[in-house]
Design an enzyme around this catalytic site. Structure first.
Site, PDB file in Angstrom:
ATOM      1  CB  ALA A  13      -0.941  -0.011   1.203  1.00  0.00           C
ATOM      2  CB  SER A  14       4.401   2.003   0.511  1.00  0.00           C
ATOM      3  OG  SER A  14       4.980   1.256  -0.526  1.00  0.00           O
ATOM      4  NE  ARG A  15       6.072   1.644  -6.227  1.00  0.00           N
ATOM      5  CZ  ARG A  15       7.260   1.313  -6.705  1.00  0.00           C
ATOM      6  NH1 ARG A  15       8.346   1.864  -6.190  1.00  0.00           N
ATOM      7  NH2 ARG A  15       7.354   0.458  -7.692  1.00  0.00           N
ATOM      8  CG  ASP A  64       9.229 -10.300   1.099  1.00  0.00           C
ATOM      9  OD1 ASP A  64       8.350 -10.477   0.223  1.00  0.00           O
ATOM     10  OD2 ASP A  64      10.440 -10.500   0.900  1.00  0.00           O
ATOM     11  CG  ASN A  91      -2.041  -3.130  -4.755  1.00  0.00           C
ATOM     12  OD1 ASN A  91      -2.372  -2.807  -5.892  1.00  0.00           O
ATOM     13  ND2 ASN A  91      -0.979  -2.593  -4.157  1.00  0.00           N
ATOM     14  CB  SER A 143      -2.543  -7.480 -15.151  1.00  0.00           C
ATOM     15  OG  SER A 143      -2.161  -6.854 -16.354  1.00  0.00           O
ATOM     16  CE1 TYR A 157       2.713  -7.555 -13.220  1.00  0.00           C
ATOM     17  CE2 TYR A 157       1.667  -7.553 -15.387  1.00  0.00           C
ATOM     18  CZ  TYR A 157       1.732  -7.087 -14.083  1.00  0.00           C
ATOM     19  OH  TYR A 157       0.803  -6.161 -13.632  1.00  0.00           O
ATOM     20  CB  ALA A 159       2.650 -16.963 -16.452  1.00  0.00           C
TER      21      ALA A 159
HETATM   22  P1  NAD Z   1       3.830  -0.137  -7.919  1.00  0.00           P
HETATM   23  O1  NAD Z   1       5.108  -0.745  -8.329  1.00  0.00           O
HETATM   24  O2  NAD Z   1       3.734   1.322  -7.753  1.00  0.00           O
HETATM   25  O3  NAD Z   1       3.273  -0.809  -6.563  1.00  0.00           O
HETATM   26  C1  NAD Z   1       3.501  -2.148  -6.226  1.00  0.00           C
HETATM   27  C2  NAD Z   1       3.504  -2.245  -4.708  1.00  0.00           C
HETATM   28  O4  NAD Z   1       3.745  -3.619  -4.323  1.00  0.00           O
HETATM   29  C3  NAD Z   1       4.647  -1.417  -4.085  1.00  0.00           C
HETATM   30  O5  NAD Z   1       4.155  -0.723  -2.970  1.00  0.00           O
HETATM   31  C4  NAD Z   1       5.652  -2.472  -3.656  1.00  0.00           C
HETATM   32  O6  NAD Z   1       6.445  -2.087  -2.549  1.00  0.00           O
HETATM   33  C5  NAD Z   1       4.719  -3.632  -3.295  1.00  0.00           C
HETATM   34  N1  NAD Z   1       5.422  -4.914  -3.245  1.00  0.00           N
HETATM   35  C6  NAD Z   1       6.197  -5.476  -4.202  1.00  0.00           C
HETATM   36  N2  NAD Z   1       6.730  -6.634  -3.766  1.00  0.00           N
HETATM   37  C7  NAD Z   1       6.284  -6.798  -2.498  1.00  0.00           C
HETATM   38  C8  NAD Z   1       6.491  -7.800  -1.510  1.00  0.00           C
HETATM   39  N3  NAD Z   1       7.282  -8.849  -1.748  1.00  0.00           N
HETATM   40  N4  NAD Z   1       5.877  -7.669  -0.311  1.00  0.00           N
HETATM   41  C9  NAD Z   1       5.076  -6.595  -0.045  1.00  0.00           C
HETATM   42  N5  NAD Z   1       4.857  -5.612  -0.939  1.00  0.00           N
HETATM   43  C10 NAD Z   1       5.453  -5.715  -2.148  1.00  0.00           C
HETATM   44  O7  NAD Z   1       2.793  -0.619  -9.042  1.00  0.00           O
HETATM   45  P2  NAD Z   1       1.205  -0.512  -9.166  1.00  0.00           P
HETATM   46  O8  NAD Z   1       0.949  -0.196 -10.573  1.00  0.00           O
HETATM   47  O9  NAD Z   1       0.614   0.316  -8.108  1.00  0.00           O
HETATM   48  O10 NAD Z   1       0.829  -2.047  -8.920  1.00  0.00           O
HETATM   49  C11 NAD Z   1      -0.182  -2.484  -8.027  1.00  0.00           C
HETATM   50  C12 NAD Z   1      -0.791  -3.755  -8.582  1.00  0.00           C
HETATM   51  O11 NAD Z   1      -1.477  -3.455  -9.811  1.00  0.00           O
HETATM   52  C13 NAD Z   1       0.247  -4.819  -8.932  1.00  0.00           C
HETATM   53  O12 NAD Z   1      -0.239  -6.099  -8.568  1.00  0.00           O
HETATM   54  C14 NAD Z   1       0.349  -4.714 -10.449  1.00  0.00           C
HETATM   55  O13 NAD Z   1       0.784  -5.904 -11.027  1.00  0.00           O
HETATM   56  C15 NAD Z   1      -1.077  -4.363 -10.805  1.00  0.00           C
HETATM   57  N6  NAD Z   1      -1.240  -3.765 -12.135  1.00  0.00           N
HETATM   58  C16 NAD Z   1      -0.605  -2.602 -12.454  1.00  0.00           C
HETATM   59  C17 NAD Z   1      -0.783  -2.081 -13.745  1.00  0.00           C
HETATM   60  C18 NAD Z   1      -0.105  -0.810 -14.186  1.00  0.00           C
HETATM   61  O14 NAD Z   1      -0.137  -0.506 -15.390  1.00  0.00           O
HETATM   62  N7  NAD Z   1       0.499  -0.041 -13.290  1.00  0.00           N
HETATM   63  C19 NAD Z   1      -1.609  -2.751 -14.672  1.00  0.00           C
HETATM   64  C20 NAD Z   1      -2.230  -3.928 -14.286  1.00  0.00           C
HETATM   65  C21 NAD Z   1      -2.053  -4.427 -13.010  1.00  0.00           C
END
Ligand code: NAD
Length: 249
Positions: A13-15, A64, A91, A143, A157, A159
């Site tokens: 949830a940090s970003r 993690d 998420n 996704s 990713y 898969a």
């Molecule tokens: P992002 O990289 O900004 O956020 C991903 C978050 O997951 C970060 O806060 C990261 O610290 C956390 N994370 C990663 N590995 C971790 C772990 N081992 N333990 C705990 N936390 C962990 O990307 P986003 O776009 O906000 O992605 C959020 C979700 O949406 C993801 O599952 C991503 O696959 C999915 N998604 C994103 C997009 C896109 O275009 N951005 C499209 C489809 C799906």
């Protein structure tokens, strides 16, 4: 939206989408368990923001999602603090686009362990608690890449995200009638995950979207918030694409 006093655990949830989801559900009165792995500063800033803007309770939990013991501790801490978890948003996720020829087993396994096995493990331990209450909601972030893959650079990713859809259907089957399980499949979304795309790549991808633009993270978060709320109680076992109407050839 009916979310007041619900307790929602959001992984990663940090970003990005997770951060915006925390914001949207807190705005509606939910308590938020903010999971982070490395980004403590960003997670603390989010917590301060939610406390300042809304009448909400929060809990920061480092874990993690690749690490089963850390997940167990995160769930225990959450239950100790809030007594129950009403909603889980799976998420957290990573991608690592590399040429197919260069991709290693380690690259592939890290993606699977985070995105797919992590979603499975967090769901396993949180649903155990939800079943005690005979109530709960799980929302998995998949996704559109799960169904429509174009680039072998992200085959691991894609898969993992297809696996999340399978997991969603299996969990819905197993956890009904007490827990609903749904997935949201975002298309291209403006977050750090896509920060390395060039202007040309973005323009090429936007051309394939009927709305001609990437999503803002809050446009995905609002759908997750709706699925978290009591307004969506009869939605179960669904995968909802939020992709601006992409043209899939
Ligand atoms: P992002 O990289 O900004 O956020 C991903 C978050 O997951 C970060 O806060 C990261 O610290 C956390 N994370 C990663 N590995 C971790 C772990 N081992 N333990 C705990 N936390 C962990 O990307 P986003 O776009 O906000 O992605 C959020 C979700 O949406 C993801 O599952 C991503 O696959 C999915 N998604 C994103 C997009 C896109 O275009 N951005 C499209 C489809 C799906």
């Amino acid at each position: 939206m009916k979310l007041k006093n619900k307790t929602i655990l959001i992984t990663g949830a940090s970003r990005g989408i997770g951060y915006q989801t925390a914001y949207e559900v807190a705005k509606e009165g939910a308590n938020v368990i903010i999971n982070y792995n490395n980004s403590i500063k960003q997670a603390q800033e989010l917590e301060q923001l939610l406390k300042k803007e809304f009448d909400t309770q929060t809990l920061l939990v480092k874990a993690d999602i690749k690490n089963e013991q850390e997940i167990i501790e995160m769930v225990n801490k959450s239950i100790k603090h809030f007594k129950k978890i009403d909603v889980l948003v799976n998420n957290a996720g990573i991608c690592n686009d590399t040429l197919f020829e260069d991709k290693t087993k380690e690259n592939f396994m890290e993606i699977l362990e985070t995105n797919l096995v992590g979603t499975f493990l967090v769901s396993k331990y949180v649903s155990k608690q939800m079943l005690k209450e005979k109530s709960g909601k799980i929302i998995n972030v998949s996704s559109t890449n799960a169904t429509y893959s174009y680039y072998p650079e992200s085959l691991d990713y894609d898969a993992s995200k297809a696996g999340i859809i399978s997991l969603t259907h299996n969990l819905a089957l197993h956890l009904s009638p007490y827990i609903t399980v749904n997935a949201v499949s975002p298309g291209w979304t403006k977050t750090d995950m896509n920060k390395n795309l060039s202007k040309d790549q973005i323009a090429k991808e936007e051309e394939k979207i009927l709305l001609k633009r990437f999503a803002q993270p809050q446009e995905i978060a609002k759908v997750i918030a709706f699925l978290s709320s009591e307004d969506s109680n009869y939605i179960n076992n669904q995968v909802i694409n939020v992709d601006g109407g992409q043209k899939y050839e």
